[in-house]
Design a protein around this motif. Structure first.
Motif, PDB file in Angstrom:
ATOM      1  N   ILE A 162       0.853  -1.183   0.000  1.00 40.92           N
ATOM      2  CA  ILE A 162       0.000   0.000   0.000  1.00 40.92           C
ATOM      3  C   ILE A 162       0.894   1.239   0.000  1.00 40.92           C
ATOM      4  O   ILE A 162       1.862   1.328   0.749  1.00 40.92           O
ATOM      5  CB  ILE A 162      -0.930   0.002   1.228  1.00 40.92           C
ATOM      6  N   SER A 163       0.548   2.171  -0.879  1.00 42.61           N
ATOM      7  CA  SER A 163       1.384   3.353  -1.047  1.00 42.61           C
ATOM      8  C   SER A 163       0.520   4.606  -1.172  1.00 42.61           C
ATOM      9  O   SER A 163      -0.694   4.535  -1.398  1.00 42.61           O
ATOM     10  CB  SER A 163       2.252   3.211  -2.302  1.00 42.61           C
ATOM     11  N   ILE A 164       1.162   5.748  -1.028  1.00 42.36           N
ATOM     12  CA  ILE A 164       0.515   7.038  -1.240  1.00 42.36           C
ATOM     13  C   ILE A 164       0.969   7.569  -2.584  1.00 42.36           C
ATOM     14  O   ILE A 164       2.165   7.712  -2.840  1.00 42.36           O
ATOM     15  CB  ILE A 164       0.902   8.037  -0.139  1.00 42.36           C
ATOM     16  N   GLY A 165       0.010   7.831  -3.452  1.00 42.07           N
ATOM     17  CA  GLY A 165       0.316   8.461  -4.729  1.00 42.07           C
ATOM     18  C   GLY A 165      -0.191   9.890  -4.711  1.00 42.07           C
ATOM     19  O   GLY A 165      -1.207  10.185  -4.071  1.00 42.07           O
ATOM     20  N   TYR A 166       0.496  10.786  -5.396  1.00 40.46           N
ATOM     21  CA  TYR A 166       0.064  12.187  -5.382  1.00 40.46           C
ATOM     22  C   TYR A 166       0.514  12.914  -6.641  1.00 40.46           C
ATOM     23  O   TYR A 166       1.524  12.580  -7.265  1.00 40.46           O
ATOM     24  CB  TYR A 166       0.605  12.914  -4.142  1.00 40.46           C
ATOM     25  N   ASP A 167      -0.289  13.909  -7.005  1.00 44.72           N
ATOM     26  CA  ASP A 167       0.008  14.770  -8.136  1.00 44.72           C
ATOM     27  C   ASP A 167       0.936  15.875  -7.643  1.00 44.72           C
ATOM     28  O   ASP A 167       0.527  16.744  -6.876  1.00 44.72           O
ATOM     29  CB  ASP A 167      -1.297  15.368  -8.676  1.00 44.72           C
ATOM     30  N   ALA A 168       2.185  15.823  -8.066  1.00 50.65           N
ATOM     31  CA  ALA A 168       3.191  16.754  -7.543  1.00 50.65           C
ATOM     32  C   ALA A 168       2.853  18.215  -7.833  1.00 50.65           C
ATOM     33  O   ALA A 168       3.274  19.106  -7.083  1.00 50.65           O
ATOM     34  CB  ALA A 168       4.562  16.406  -8.119  1.00 50.65           C
ATOM     35  N   LYS A 169       2.092  18.471  -8.886  1.00 50.13           N
ATOM     36  CA  LYS A 169       1.728  19.852  -9.207  1.00 50.13           C
ATOM     37  C   LYS A 169       0.597  20.365  -8.327  1.00 50.13           C
ATOM     38  O   LYS A 169       0.547  21.536  -7.969  1.00 50.13           O
ATOM     39  CB  LYS A 169       1.343  19.961 -10.674  1.00 50.13           C
ATOM     40  N   LYS A 170      -0.324  19.495  -7.982  1.00 45.37           N
ATOM     41  CA  LYS A 170      -1.461  19.882  -7.158  1.00 45.37           C
ATOM     42  C   LYS A 170      -1.182  19.731  -5.668  1.00 45.37           C
ATOM     43  O   LYS A 170      -1.897  20.288  -4.836  1.00 45.37           O
ATOM     44  CB  LYS A 170      -2.694  19.056  -7.535  1.00 45.37           C
TER      45      LYS A 170
END
Length: 376
Positions: A162-170
């Protein structure tokens, strides 16, 4: 994608599917000769005879296999090219429960699933309900005993963290832990991959959250409480995360399998700057299981599919999708694991531990009883 209920681990191993009464009846397993009861390729005279029987059937029915999930698109293409069989794909965005429902509701029809890719909790239940056929692939011994049914009714195949994904721009100040996700700056941004009572990735996200909040494999309730609090604060949104919601900006932060997050990053390259991190305060790993339906309309093709998935070729295709195949330790020792894919796997912080079968079953029941009350 509301894919499967994944309580599969190295220690063990729905949107409802709309089913109609139409469709032809399948031939009984006995009409496919010995394939319907074969417990290994040897029972049919070896792999060549299995291939011959599968080609005579001509078709394999699969269900709930998204092409961007653990590299299944390439896996399916490679199988079709290698053996020349037609592969019928049903409900690619379905969950483990959808798969089990299909086996029960389409029994006796030509379009019933031949094979299943299930979360561990569902594989255990399906085996207890007598829905799975015992079958041992040629490489069965390579899979540790605690990652398979002794008779081969289900076998762990591939997994991840399980991981955290994120939009680096937002998300310019990205979260790195479950504790970080509580920050007010993430209001309206955090999503799971489905409903944890039906979808494995979401269930695993709750389990990981429990581990990060003084819970344990024997106590998943802190994970439910965590998401209940996250919902009340406005940080958690009831949207099923997928590549589409990531691309649209609807889910700028997701909790999902690391190999799916990595797949999003690759698929959306040039559109979304998607980054992935495994939270150090909730390290949780699971595997998915392969199984043959006991009433598979194409029993030889079903068994040949299993042989392919657990071969070096099949396992390396899962590895290419940045998941961790069950035979990886043996393949590393033998020097048959793809080194480029191996080097690309996300780094894992901390120590990885795994729940037992009984703990998974108990956690599944708690989530089923408590999730709606806590999160809605």
């Amino acid at each position: 994608m509301n894919r499967r209920f994944a309580a599969l681990t190295a220690a063990v191993a729905a949107g409802a599917l709309v089913l109609t009464a139409c469709g032809g009846s399948s031939s009984d397993n006995k009409d496919s000769g010995a394939a319907g009861t074969a417990k290994s390729a040897a029972d049919l005279g070896g792999l060549d005879k299995l291939v011959e029987a599968a080609k005579k059937e001509g078709t394999l029915n699969v269900i709930a296999l998204p092409h961007d999930w653990a590299n299944y698109g390439e896996v399916l293409d490679a199988f079709k090219k290698k053996y020349g069989l037609k592969v019928t794909e049903a409900n690619p965005e379905g969950s483990s429960q959808d798969e089990v429902n299909a086996v029960k509701q389409l029994k006796g029809q030509d379009r019933a699933p031949d094979v299943l890719d299930l979360g561990g909790a569902f594989a255990l239940t399906a085996a207890k309900d007598g829905l799975l056929a015992p079958y041992k692939v040629a490489t069965f011994a390579d899979v540790p005993d605690n990652q398979k049914d002794a008779d081969g009714q289900w076998v762990n195949d591939y997994g991840g963290y399980i991981s955290i994904g994120y939009d680096a721009k937002k998300v310019p100040n990205p979260p790195k832990s479950f504790a970080d996700l509580k920050k007010p700056e993430y209001a309206g941004k955090i999503a799971l991959n489905g409903d944890p009572t039906k979808a494995g990735a979401a269930f695993a996200g709750v389990y990981a959250a429990a581990l990060a909040n003084s819970g344990s494999f024997a106590d998943i309730k802190p994970g439910i409480t965590y998401f209940g609090d996250l919902k009340k604060s406005g940080n958690f949104i009831p949207v099923q995360a997928s590549a589409a919601t990531v691309e649209s900006g609807q889910t700028p932060i997701t909790l999902d399998w690391d190999y799916l997050q990595a797949g999003y990053a690759k698929k959306l390259e040039g559109k979304v700057d998607w980054k992935v991190a495994v939270p150090a305060d909730g390290v949780y790993s699971n595997f998915y299981c392969q199984a043959v339906s006991k009433t598979a309309p194409h029993p030889a093709a079903a068994r040949l599919w299993q042989e392919f998935l657990f071969s070096d070729e099949g396992q390396n295709l899962f590895l290419k999708g940045l998941s961790r195949p069950a035979r990886l330790p043996k393949m590393e020792t033998a020097g048959t694991a793809d080194k480029t894919s191996l080097a690309a796997l996300p780094q894992i912080p901390g120590e990885t531990k795994f729940p037992t079968n009984d703990q998974i079953d108990a956690a599944k029941k708690v989530v089923a009883d408590e999730w709606a009350k806590a999160v809605g």
